[in-house]
Design an enzyme around this catalytic site. Sequence first.
Site, PDB file in Angstrom:
ATOM      1  N   ASP A 149     -76.836  97.600 -33.048  1.00 11.36           N
ATOM      2  CA  ASP A 149     -76.690  97.925 -31.544  1.00 11.36           C
ATOM      3  C   ASP A 149     -78.152  98.008 -31.315  1.00 11.36           C
ATOM      4  OD1 ASP A 149     -76.991  99.393 -29.038  1.00 11.36           O
ATOM      5  OD2 ASP A 149     -75.335 100.637 -29.436  1.00 11.36           O
ATOM      6  N   HIS A 150     -78.427  96.991 -30.510  1.00  7.82           N
ATOM      7  CA  HIS A 150     -80.164  96.625 -30.223  1.00  7.82           C
ATOM      8  C   HIS A 150     -80.607  97.671 -29.603  1.00  7.82           C
ATOM      9  CE1 HIS A 150     -78.524  94.663 -26.542  1.00  7.82           C
ATOM     10  NE2 HIS A 150     -79.797  94.894 -25.989  1.00  7.82           N
ATOM     11  N   HIS A 160     -73.753 101.276 -26.514  1.00  7.00           N
ATOM     12  CA  HIS A 160     -74.956 101.525 -26.205  1.00  7.00           C
ATOM     13  C   HIS A 160     -75.012 102.959 -25.519  1.00  7.00           C
ATOM     14  CE1 HIS A 160     -75.776  97.492 -26.844  1.00  7.00           C
ATOM     15  NE2 HIS A 160     -75.572  97.067 -25.796  1.00  7.00           N
TER      16      HIS A 160
END
Length: 488
Positions: free
Chosen positions: A177-178, A240
Site C-alpha cells: 500500500d504505497h 489507503h
Amino acid sequence: MPVRMTQLAPFDLIVFGGTGDLAHRKLLPALYYRELDGQLHDDSRIIAVSRRDLSAENYRDWAHKSVAAQVSNLCNMSMERFLKRITYLSVNVEENTGWESLEETLKGRENIDRAFYLSVAPSLFGPICSAIGEHNLVTDETRVTIEKPIGRDGESAHAVNETVGSVFKEHQIFRIDHYLGKETVQNLMALRFANVMFEPLWNSAHIDHVQITVAETLGVEKRAGYYDTAGALRDMVQNHLLQLLCLVAMEPPESMAADSVRDEKLKVLKALVPMDEERVRRNTVRGQYRPGASAGGAVQGYLEEVGSPDSQTETFVAAKVEIANWRWAGVPFYMRTGKRLASRLSEIVIQFKDLPHSIFLEEAGTISANQLIIRLQPDEGVKMQLMIKDPGPGGMRLRKVPLDMTFAEAFKVRNVDAYERLIFDMIRGNQTLFMRRDEVEAAWKWIDPILEHWSNDKEAPKGYTSGTWGPSASIALIERDGRTWHED
Ligand code: NAP
C-alpha cells in the site's frame, strides 16, 4: 546533512508487468534513484517480464525513456550502470509459456536474495504464483510483492491470499500500500512515538475528531476500465484511507518490528463499529462527478469519460467512522476521497477540543481549538495550529498561527517516492510497511456491508460538479455534527 546509504546485498528482482504503466512511472525511476545513491551491488539484477516479444536491448531503451521522463538531470554513468543490470524475458502467464527462460536466468543464483514484484492485473497473481511454485523458483530468501487491489470483496481477497499463500509463506509476502511508504506517513509514527508530548493528548479526552482527506483533481484517465469495476470505496478507502486511520488510532506498538505494528493496526480494524444498514444510510455518502472545470479547463463528467451512461460507480466517498475502544469512543473519524475535486490534497487533521474555559476578554478575539495537520501531498509536512498573542501594543489580542514544517524546505532533500522505500524494504525483507493477510481481510470485513447496502439501494450516487469538494451531502454529513471539513 548527508543521508546515509548502505549498499544492499546482491539480489535478483523479477518484475512481472515490466512494460506496464506502474513500471514506467514508478518502479523503474525508483530503482534508478537507488542506483544513483550507490545502493545497488554490482551483482544485482533487474529482470523485467511481460508477454510482448522484445529484445533486452529494446527493453533497455524503453526503460531509459521511462526514467528520463520522470527524472531531471540524469547521470550518464549511473544510467549506464543501471541499464547494464536490466534484462528482459517474454513470459505469457495465461498461455503458460516462456517460464523455461526465467528458470534458466535464475539458475545458479539460489543463494542470492530473490524478489518477485507482481505489477500485473490481480487476476494473474494466482497463475504467476502457481507457476513460480511449479518451476521451483522459490528459495528460502525469496519474497513476492503484490499490488492492490487485493480482491474486490472479502471473499475474493481471501481467495487471492489462499493462492499466494499456497506457494509463499506469510513472511515472504509483501502486500503493498504505497501510502504507507510516504515520508509523512512515516513521520506520523515518529511524531506520535518519538515525542513525549502527544501521547497524553492522543485520546477522546483531548481530541474532538479526526479528518482524513485524499483528494485528486484528475479523472479516471487511462484506468477507466479498471476503475468502473472498482469505484472509490474499493480503490481508496479499503486500503489507503483505512491504513491511515489505523496509524492515527493504533496503540503504541511494542517496537517497530513488523508484527508489533501490524498487530496494533489489526486491533483498530477489529474495533471499527460495523456498518449496519442504518449506519450506511446515515454515515456514508457516495458521489459521481459531472462535467465542470479542473485545472482551469472544462472537463467531461464521469459517465462521458468512461463511455458508460448507466454506470453507478462512485468516484467520491465520505464516511463517518466510529472506533469502539477506550481511547476513541465518541471521537468520530471523518474520511473523504474523490476524483475531480477542487484541489489535489491528502491530509490528516487532528482536531483538538475547545478550551474548557477562556481567561481572555471578548476583545481578545475567538480562540480556535488547536489542530495538528499532517500533509501527505502536495507538500509533505506537518503543521500545528496554535493561538498566540498578536505582536506589538494594542492589548491582548489572540491570533491563530501555524507552526509549519514543510519537509522539502526544512531539510532541503529530494522528496523520496514511496516506491523507492518500499521496493527496498521488500528486498531487505522488512514487512513493517506492508499489510498482513489478516489486516486486509479485516478491512474487507468492514467494507463489505457498505458495498452490500449500496448495491441494494436503488439510489444512484449523488452528482457533483467537477472542481468542487464533492456532493453537498458530504458537507451535510459533517455539519450535522456541528463540525466542518478543514479548509486552509
Ligand atoms: P498495465 O499498464 O495494464 O500493465 C500490465 C502489465 O502486465 C504489462 O506489462 C503487460 O505487458 C503485462 N501482462 C498483461 N498480461 C500478461 C500476461 N498474460 N502475461 C504476462 N504479462 C502480462 O497495469 P499497471 O497500471 O502497470 O498496473 C499493474 C498493477 O499495479 C495492477 O495490479 C494495478 O492495479 C496496480 N496499480 C497500478 C497503479 C498505477 O498507477 N498504474 C497504481 C496502484 C496499483 P504485456 O502487454 O507486454 O504483456
